[in-house]
Write an enzyme that holds these catalytic residues in place. Structure first.
Site, PDB file in Angstrom:
ATOM      1  N   TYR A  51     -17.926 -90.896 -57.060  1.00  0.00           N
ATOM      2  CA  TYR A  51     -16.616 -90.694 -57.688  1.00  0.00           C
ATOM      3  C   TYR A  51     -15.616 -91.606 -57.018  1.00  0.00           C
ATOM      4  O   TYR A  51     -15.568 -91.691 -55.780  1.00  0.00           O
ATOM      5  CB  TYR A  51     -16.151 -89.242 -57.533  1.00  0.00           C
ATOM      6  CG  TYR A  51     -16.286 -88.476 -58.832  1.00  0.00           C
ATOM      7  CD1 TYR A  51     -15.706 -88.974 -59.992  1.00  0.00           C
ATOM      8  CD2 TYR A  51     -16.985 -87.275 -58.887  1.00  0.00           C
ATOM      9  CE1 TYR A  51     -15.830 -88.290 -61.192  1.00  0.00           C
ATOM     10  CE2 TYR A  51     -17.113 -86.591 -60.090  1.00  0.00           C
ATOM     11  CZ  TYR A  51     -16.528 -87.106 -61.243  1.00  0.00           C
ATOM     12  OH  TYR A  51     -16.655 -86.437 -62.424  1.00  0.00           O
ATOM     13  N   ASP A 197      -7.587-108.191 -79.004  1.00  0.00           N
ATOM     14  CA  ASP A 197      -8.842-107.538 -78.646  1.00  0.00           C
ATOM     15  C   ASP A 197      -9.945-108.580 -78.886  1.00  0.00           C
ATOM     16  O   ASP A 197     -10.362-108.799 -80.015  1.00  0.00           O
ATOM     17  CB  ASP A 197      -9.029-106.309 -79.538  1.00  0.00           C
ATOM     18  CG  ASP A 197     -10.359-105.619 -79.307  1.00  0.00           C
ATOM     19  OD1 ASP A 197     -11.210-106.187 -78.573  1.00  0.00           O
ATOM     20  OD2 ASP A 197     -10.558-104.524 -79.864  1.00  0.00           O
ATOM     21  N   LYS A 226     -20.854-107.868 -75.445  1.00  0.00           N
ATOM     22  CA  LYS A 226     -21.172-108.624 -76.680  1.00  0.00           C
ATOM     23  C   LYS A 226     -21.485-110.063 -76.276  1.00  0.00           C
ATOM     24  O   LYS A 226     -22.463-110.289 -75.575  1.00  0.00           O
ATOM     25  CB  LYS A 226     -20.014-108.491 -77.671  1.00  0.00           C
ATOM     26  CG  LYS A 226     -19.779-107.046 -78.127  1.00  0.00           C
ATOM     27  CD  LYS A 226     -18.764-106.957 -79.229  1.00  0.00           C
ATOM     28  CE  LYS A 226     -18.608-105.559 -79.775  1.00  0.00           C
ATOM     29  NZ  LYS A 226     -17.654-104.730 -79.027  1.00  0.00           N
ATOM     30  N   ARG A 232     -22.650-102.435 -71.035  1.00  0.00           N
ATOM     31  CA  ARG A 232     -21.750-101.817 -72.009  1.00  0.00           C
ATOM     32  C   ARG A 232     -20.486-101.349 -71.293  1.00  0.00           C
ATOM     33  O   ARG A 232     -20.567-100.582 -70.330  1.00  0.00           O
ATOM     34  CB  ARG A 232     -22.483-100.624 -72.630  1.00  0.00           C
ATOM     35  CG  ARG A 232     -21.855 -99.992 -73.817  1.00  0.00           C
ATOM     36  CD  ARG A 232     -22.903 -99.232 -74.603  1.00  0.00           C
ATOM     37  NE  ARG A 232     -23.815-100.187 -75.211  1.00  0.00           N
ATOM     38  CZ  ARG A 232     -23.591-100.822 -76.364  1.00  0.00           C
ATOM     39  NH1 ARG A 232     -22.510-100.574 -77.054  1.00  0.00           N
ATOM     40  NH2 ARG A 232     -24.463-101.673 -76.839  1.00  0.00           N
TER      41      ARG A 232
END
Ligand code: DSN
Length: 432
Positions: A51, A197, A226, A232
């Site tokens: 964490y 974006d 991408k 991811r």
């Protein structure tokens, strides 16, 4: 501790099947790519246990000395890659990064102007079923019906009419580059923030093969998986001298004094809780890869490959939206072939060619059916395919699409796909 295949054979076997699917399919989904073994490796580590709410040096938990260093490396590499002044690498996804932009620049109910989802925009740019369209008043610009391209005069007219607080650029199915200077001049004229974006094109932008939004936009977001070919995830960036080129004074919010602090605070605690430190480590690894000269060569090949595919499909009589592409993807309008996107996606998948159905601008079909397919080159370029193979892929697609559901053709194409995939091996591991 037992290895995964012994402890949980059920999940191991499903991962094995998915790895096999990736190894033996032609992957043409424009938003997908194949991360390196090193990137995947960094994710499968003990960093997943940690964490670390907060930022390096300012955490809410003890024991962060090593993850602090990991996040610092990720931030420095990302800044170098995009020539950015500031970056936050914690967003779990592009949608989370985008949420941080809205939280920073907009109040609920305020108006922004975004790229119409039905013309290639993205869910988080104002779709009525997404937080962006639920919480904010979304107005849209779209592409010209004839050319399939954006028209800056029409965008300016719309901006003057709706007076948005923010203008967003970026798309998931637009095949042309953006005129960031033109957008900035419209944003300045109406007093709006400008946000890009660049999720789809980040890798091409990092390789300087497309226009660079960072010098012109107040803020830029991206995904990392991408064209950028990382794990991811997402991130938020401000360009060089961005604190000043924001062109507006940051609203004072308690102790927060500048835009980067406001964006940091919109990521956490605004949009996320604990950052995924194993994913941030993998982001750092992928940024390190993207800083190598070979990354530029890869991106150049991405462009050459999509051009080869586009050329052959057009020779075979397919209509492409905007009649071609500047980037890594094409949008095929199947109406002249008497097909819809849903059927095309299904029959291609049976022949081991993966694409996604996609609305074309001014589509009359529903989003579940659509009149088009979106096709991209990043993933198969990562496997090493070049123009000759992409030209052949166009022919294989045509064989299937000209004979939808024909089992003999499907089998024949599938066999050739297997052969092609065997020549360009991908993953020789199930877990790392
Ligand atoms: N789902 C992504 C795409 O396919 O373009 C966008 O988030």
């Amino acid at each position: 501790m037992k290895p995964l295949n012994i402890q949980d054979p059920e999940i191991y076997s499903l991962i094995e099947k998915e790895t096999d699917r990736q190894n033996f399919n032609i992957e043409l989904i424009a938003s997908e790519n194949f991360a390196s073994k090193a990137v995947i490796s960094a994710m499968g580590t003990a960093l997943t246990n940690k964490y670390a709410e907060g930022l390096p040096g300012k955490r809410y938990y003890g024991g962060c000395q090593y993850v602090d260093l990991v996040e610092d490396v990720a931030r420095e590499r990302a800044k170098l890659l995009f020539n950015a002044d500031w970056v936050n690498v914690q967003p779990h996804s592009g949608a989370t990064a985008n949420m941080a932009v809205y939280l920073t620049l907009m109040k609920p109910g305020e108006t922004f102007l975004g790229f119409n989802l039905a013309h290639g925009g993205h869910l988080t740019h104002g779709s009525p079923v997404n937080f962006s369209g639920i919480l904010y008043n979304a107005e849209f610009y779209g592409v010209d019906k004839e050319t399939g391209r954006l028209n800056m005069d029409e965008i300016r007219d719309k901006a003057l009419k709706v007076r948005p607080k923010m203008i967003s650029i970026g798309a998931s199915a637009y095949t042309r580059d953006f005129d960031y200077e033109g957008f900035r001049s419209i944003a300045d004229e109406v007093g709006a923030f400008l946000w890009m974006d660049m999720a789809h094109t980040a890798g091409l932008i990092a390789a300087k093969l497309l226009n660079d939004p960072l010098p012109h936009c107040h803020v830029v977001t991206t995904t990392t998986h991408k064209t950028l070919r990382g794990p991811r995830g997402g991130m938020v960036l401000i360009g060089k001298d961005g604190e000043n080129t924001m062109g507006k004074v940051a609203p004072k919010s308690g102790r927060l004094k500048n835009w980067s602090e406001l964006f940091d605070s919109s990521v956490f605690p605004g949009a996320i809780g604990g950052p995924l430190m194993h994913v941030i480590a993998a982001k750092a690894v992928s940024f390190g890869e993207a800083l190598q000269p070979s990354f530029k060569t890869y991106q150049e090949q991405v462009l050459k490959n999509i051009q080869a595919l586009a050329k052959r499909l057009m020779e075979l009589g397919y209509k492409l939206v905007s009649d071609g592409t500047d980037n890594h993807l094409i949008l095929v309008d199947l109406r002249s072939k008497g097909l819809n996107g849903k059927i095309a996606e299904e029959v291609l998948e049976k022949a081991q060619i993966t694409v996604n159905k996609n609305m074309v601008p001014y589509d009359t079909e529903s989003p579940f059916v659509t009149s088009g397919i979106r096709v991209g080159s990043p993933a198969m370029t990562t496997r090493g395919l070049k123009e000759a193979e992409f030209t052949r892929i166009a022919e294989l697609m045509d064989m299937v699409l000209s004979n939808p559901g024909n089992e003999e053709i499907t089998y024949k194409v599938g066999a050739e796909v297997n052969e092609l995939c065997s020549k360009f091996p991908l993953y020789n591991f199930v877990t790392v």
